[in-house]
Write an enzyme that holds these catalytic residues in place. Sequence first.
Site, PDB file in Angstrom:
ATOM      1  N   HIS A 239      73.130  99.822  35.220  1.00  0.00           N
ATOM      2  CA  HIS A 239      73.757 100.582  36.306  1.00  0.00           C
ATOM      3  C   HIS A 239      74.008  99.753  37.557  1.00  0.00           C
ATOM      4  O   HIS A 239      74.062 100.282  38.655  1.00  0.00           O
ATOM      5  CB  HIS A 239      72.897 101.796  36.640  1.00  0.00           C
ATOM      6  CG  HIS A 239      72.637 102.653  35.441  1.00  0.00           C
ATOM      7  ND1 HIS A 239      73.623 103.381  34.818  1.00  0.00           N
ATOM      8  CD2 HIS A 239      71.517 102.853  34.720  1.00  0.00           C
ATOM      9  CE1 HIS A 239      73.103 104.014  33.774  1.00  0.00           C
ATOM     10  NE2 HIS A 239      71.831 103.707  33.702  1.00  0.00           N
TER      11      HIS A 239
ATOM     12  N   PRO B  48      67.258 108.108  48.232  1.00  0.00           N
ATOM     13  CA  PRO B  48      67.792 108.110  49.576  1.00  0.00           C
ATOM     14  C   PRO B  48      67.677 109.402  50.364  1.00  0.00           C
ATOM     15  O   PRO B  48      68.517 110.272  50.272  1.00  0.00           O
ATOM     16  CB  PRO B  48      69.279 107.795  49.378  1.00  0.00           C
ATOM     17  CG  PRO B  48      69.518 107.844  47.923  1.00  0.00           C
ATOM     18  CD  PRO B  48      68.309 108.312  47.266  1.00  0.00           C
ATOM     19  N   GLU B  49      66.666 109.469  51.173  1.00  0.00           N
ATOM     20  CA  GLU B  49      66.715 110.362  52.321  1.00  0.00           C
ATOM     21  C   GLU B  49      66.912 109.396  53.478  1.00  0.00           C
ATOM     22  O   GLU B  49      66.852 108.178  53.282  1.00  0.00           O
ATOM     23  CB  GLU B  49      65.406 111.147  52.461  1.00  0.00           C
ATOM     24  CG  GLU B  49      65.316 112.323  51.493  1.00  0.00           C
ATOM     25  CD  GLU B  49      65.233 113.669  52.205  1.00  0.00           C
ATOM     26  OE1 GLU B  49      65.523 113.718  53.423  1.00  0.00           O
ATOM     27  OE2 GLU B  49      64.891 114.654  51.563  1.00  0.00           O
TER      28      GLU B  49
END
Length: 272
Positions: free
Chosen positions: A92, A2-3
């Site tokens: 996850h 995530p940018e």
Amino acid sequence: MPELPEVETTRRGIEPHVKGQRVVAVVVRQPRLRWPVPVELMTQQMLGRLIEAVERRAKYLLLKIGDGYLILHLGMSGSLRLVAQDAPLGKHDHVDLCLQNGYILRLTDPRRFGSVLWQQGCAAEHALLARLGPEPLSDAFDGERLFRLSRNKRQAVKQFLMDGHTVVGVGNIYANEALFEAGIDPRRAAGRISRARYQRLAQIIKAVLLKAIEQGGTTLKDFVGGDGKPGYFQQQLQVYGRGGEHCYRCAAPLQQLKLGQRATVYCPRCQR
DNA sequence: CCCAAGACCTGGCGGC
DNA sequence: TGCCGCCAGGTCTTGG
């Protein structure tokens, strides 16, 4: 992942499948993310309600539901994807929003730096969002702002750019890339850069982020089913991850060092 | 107020 | 193969 471009790509990818859908179940397998996941509140506020909008502020994704917003952040390693009900469960996969259309909006985050929060009423009022700087692609962000805020600052310009009070959404990759493009040494004191250079830098930041968002758009299909990985892998990175290699512009070896604990790469010849 | 460092986590990699 | 140290796209909190 995530940018900001990845977060915006995620927003665009999930929106058509999520907007207008009713939340039929909330499953939290791991409530210990960056902050405790408010399971009770989420269940109480979201169950049976419609997801009215999928918005973004900085790197936060905002789902408008009922009387408030579910606020999601992907941290360093998070991803949000739509999967079928019978999709295998990963180690996850921490949070599921089960939708009426049969799909599950699933948050996966190995490092658990991400977050899931609830804000009653207006998302912008949440303490984490209230004091953020402007969106990089908005008119409120420009070279004039960079110039004004940087006066008397001795902080390195790269760290100044990555500070969310200056502007949101400029992460480590794009800070490196934008400074290369602008020909500015990332170590230079923010207060010692001219107005003209900041005006150019602001334009470059906008252009770099826009281009990355456009490229992210080519993998939108991967958000439904499959296991595609959207992101910057298609991006032509000029310096990030290329320490020791040759500068594409002048062929000098790129320098790599740490600035505020973050990997910083630049060309000592092109960047002053 | 300004700034740097520490904190939170897991997984993948190279080196021995 | 196994273990160890180091690295990673973020950002809030602490402390000098």
